[in-house]
Every structure is written in structure tokens, then in C-alpha cells.
Design a protein around this motif. Structure first.
Motif, mmCIF file in Angstrom:
data_model
loop_
_atom_site.group_PDB
_atom_site.id
_atom_site.type_symbol
_atom_site.label_atom_id
_atom_site.label_comp_id
_atom_site.label_asym_id
_atom_site.label_seq_id
_atom_site.Cartn_x
_atom_site.Cartn_y
_atom_site.Cartn_z
ATOM 1 N N ALA A 1 -20.874 24.201 -0.437
ATOM 2 C CA ALA A 1 -21.427 22.885 -0.187
ATOM 3 C C ALA A 1 -22.361 22.511 -1.333
ATOM 4 O O ALA A 1 -23.126 23.333 -1.812
ATOM 5 N N GLU A 2 -22.304 21.287 -1.701
ATOM 6 C CA GLU A 2 -23.145 20.807 -2.793
ATOM 7 C C GLU A 2 -24.522 20.436 -2.261
ATOM 8 O O GLU A 2 -24.650 19.775 -1.241
ATOM 9 N N ALA A 3 -25.568 20.874 -2.946
ATOM 10 C CA ALA A 3 -26.944 20.587 -2.517
ATOM 11 C C ALA A 3 -27.347 19.184 -2.939
ATOM 12 O O ALA A 3 -26.948 18.706 -3.986
ATOM 13 N N ASN A 4 -28.151 18.537 -2.117
ATOM 14 C CA ASN A 4 -28.676 17.211 -2.425
ATOM 15 C C ASN A 4 -30.130 17.372 -2.848
ATOM 16 O O ASN A 4 -30.978 17.711 -2.043
ATOM 17 N N HIS A 5 -30.418 17.139 -4.121
ATOM 18 C CA HIS A 5 -31.761 17.342 -4.647
ATOM 19 C C HIS A 5 -32.542 16.036 -4.787
ATOM 20 O O HIS A 5 -33.599 16.011 -5.378
ATOM 21 N N GLN A 6 -32.023 14.946 -4.252
ATOM 22 C CA GLN A 6 -32.692 13.662 -4.389
ATOM 23 C C GLN A 6 -33.989 13.591 -3.601
ATOM 24 O O GLN A 6 -34.868 12.830 -3.937
ATOM 25 N N ASP A 7 -34.120 14.370 -2.549
ATOM 26 C CA ASP A 7 -35.303 14.329 -1.704
ATOM 27 C C ASP A 7 -36.140 15.592 -1.896
ATOM 28 O O ASP A 7 -36.613 16.186 -0.953
ATOM 29 N N GLN A 8 -36.315 16.006 -3.138
ATOM 30 C CA GLN A 8 -37.056 17.225 -3.449
ATOM 31 C C GLN A 8 -38.278 16.845 -4.282
ATOM 32 O O GLN A 8 -38.244 16.873 -5.502
ATOM 33 N N PRO A 9 -39.387 16.461 -3.628
ATOM 34 C CA PRO A 9 -40.577 16.054 -4.376
ATOM 35 C C PRO A 9 -41.102 17.178 -5.272
ATOM 36 O O PRO A 9 -41.143 18.340 -4.875
ATOM 37 N N VAL A 10 -41.492 16.807 -6.479
ATOM 38 C CA VAL A 10 -42.057 17.740 -7.453
ATOM 39 C C VAL A 10 -43.403 17.196 -7.892
ATOM 40 O O VAL A 10 -43.563 15.999 -8.116
ATOM 41 N N PHE A 11 -44.394 18.085 -8.027
ATOM 42 C CA PHE A 11 -45.740 17.720 -8.453
ATOM 43 C C PHE A 11 -46.091 18.607 -9.642
ATOM 44 O O PHE A 11 -46.066 19.834 -9.530
ATOM 45 N N LEU A 12 -46.360 18.010 -10.790
ATOM 46 C CA LEU A 12 -46.695 18.736 -12.012
ATOM 47 C C LEU A 12 -48.174 18.581 -12.317
ATOM 48 O O LEU A 12 -48.711 17.482 -12.211
ATOM 49 N N VAL A 13 -48.814 19.680 -12.717
ATOM 50 C CA VAL A 13 -50.236 19.645 -13.070
ATOM 51 C C VAL A 13 -50.407 20.313 -14.422
ATOM 52 O O VAL A 13 -49.892 21.413 -14.653
ATOM 53 N N PHE A 14 -51.130 19.637 -15.315
ATOM 54 C CA PHE A 14 -51.451 20.172 -16.631
ATOM 55 C C PHE A 14 -52.966 20.114 -16.796
ATOM 56 O O PHE A 14 -53.537 19.036 -16.843
ATOM 57 N N ASN A 15 -53.600 21.271 -16.850
ATOM 58 C CA ASN A 15 -55.046 21.324 -17.023
ATOM 59 C C ASN A 15 -55.332 21.730 -18.473
ATOM 60 O O ASN A 15 -55.282 22.906 -18.822
ATOM 61 N N ALA A 16 -55.667 20.779 -19.317
ATOM 62 C CA ALA A 16 -55.957 21.042 -20.726
ATOM 63 C C ALA A 16 -57.436 21.346 -20.954
ATOM 64 O O ALA A 16 -57.840 21.684 -22.065
ATOM 65 N N HIS A 17 -58.222 21.224 -19.899
ATOM 66 C CA HIS A 17 -59.667 21.447 -20.007
ATOM 67 C C HIS A 17 -59.964 22.939 -20.135
ATOM 68 O O HIS A 17 -59.137 23.784 -19.826
ATOM 69 N N ASN A 18 -61.170 23.286 -20.597
ATOM 70 C CA ASN A 18 -61.544 24.689 -20.765
ATOM 71 C C ASN A 18 -62.169 25.300 -19.511
ATOM 72 O O ASN A 18 -62.685 26.407 -19.560
ATOM 73 N N GLU A 19 -62.119 24.578 -18.399
ATOM 74 C CA GLU A 19 -62.624 25.088 -17.121
ATOM 75 C C GLU A 19 -61.568 24.905 -16.037
ATOM 76 O O GLU A 19 -60.745 23.991 -16.117
ATOM 77 N N PRO A 20 -61.574 25.765 -15.007
ATOM 78 C CA PRO A 20 -60.622 25.614 -13.897
ATOM 79 C C PRO A 20 -60.816 24.277 -13.178
ATOM 80 O O PRO A 20 -61.889 23.669 -13.253
ATOM 81 N N SER A 71 -34.023 26.133 -1.526
ATOM 82 C CA SER A 71 -32.642 26.550 -1.727
ATOM 83 C C SER A 71 -32.134 26.316 -3.147
ATOM 84 O O SER A 71 -31.372 27.123 -3.666
ATOM 85 N N TRP A 72 -32.533 25.243 -3.793
ATOM 86 C CA TRP A 72 -32.006 24.986 -5.130
ATOM 87 C C TRP A 72 -32.697 25.803 -6.217
ATOM 88 O O TRP A 72 -32.313 25.778 -7.369
ATOM 89 N N PHE A 73 -33.693 26.627 -5.829
ATOM 90 C CA PHE A 73 -34.328 27.532 -6.791
ATOM 91 C C PHE A 73 -33.628 28.880 -6.825
ATOM 92 O O PHE A 73 -34.013 29.756 -7.578
ATOM 93 N N GLY A 74 -32.637 29.063 -5.983
ATOM 94 C CA GLY A 74 -31.850 30.285 -6.011
ATOM 95 C C GLY A 74 -32.665 31.530 -5.736
ATOM 96 O O GLY A 74 -33.207 31.718 -4.677
ATOM 97 N N ALA A 75 -32.781 32.393 -6.740
ATOM 98 C CA ALA A 75 -33.406 33.702 -6.582
ATOM 99 C C ALA A 75 -34.914 33.675 -6.482
ATOM 100 O O ALA A 75 -35.537 34.698 -6.279
ATOM 101 N N LEU A 76 -35.547 32.539 -6.642
ATOM 102 C CA LEU A 76 -37.003 32.493 -6.520
ATOM 103 C C LEU A 76 -37.373 32.812 -5.102
ATOM 104 O O LEU A 76 -38.361 33.195 -4.730
#
Length: 76
Positions: A1-20, A71-76
Motif C-alpha cells: 500500500a502506498e503511504a499518504n504523506h500529505q498530512d504529516q506536519p513537520v516542524f524545523l528548528v535552527f538555533n544559531a545562538h550561542n545559548e540553548p 511509518s514513513w520513517f521506516g527503521a527509525l
């Protein structure tokens, strides 16, 4: 069966600062929890669910979060 990835929200964070930075996750549909799938400060980290809808992003770090099925991350 083919997976539907259209409803897979992704949130990316990039912290370039020198503190957490504490990141508060955006609200997700259907009470889905956010999961961290990549944290460059912890390269061997397994996929885990974010607790309390927030996450500590270390300095000079990138993170990828998903909300929903893994499911679409497979082995993760």
C-alpha cells in the motif's frame, strides 16, 4: 500500500545562538504528539515524544520534529 504523506506536519528548528533555547511546539491537529526525529546535538538519539509540548534546543543545533505516524520513517 502506498503511504499518504500529505498530512504529516513537520516542524524545523535552527538555533544559531550561542545559548540553548526552549522551543514550544505548535498546536497539532487531532491531539497528536510531536516527536523529535533529528537533533544535531545528539546524533545517536532515538525517536522520542516531546514532553509537555516543549524541547530544549542546544546552541548551534538543528532539530526536526514530526506530528503523527512514524511509518514513513521506516527503521527509525
Amino acid at each position: 500500500a502506498e503511504a499518504n504523506h500529505q498530512d504529516q506536519p513537520v516542524f524545523l528548528v535552527f538555533n544559531a545562538h550561542n545559548e540553548p533555547l526552549v522551543v514550544h511546539m505548535p498546536e497539532s491537529r487531532g491531539r497528536r504528539k510531536w516527536r523529535i526525529v533529528l537533533d544535531t546535538a545528539q546524533p545517536g538519539r532515538r525517536v522520542t515524544t516531546c514532553q509537555h509540548d516543549q524541547y530544549l534546543v542546544e546552541s548551534r543545533t538543528s532539530c526536526v520534529f514530526i506530528s503523527g505516524r512514524l511509518s514513513w520513517f521506516g527503521a527509525l
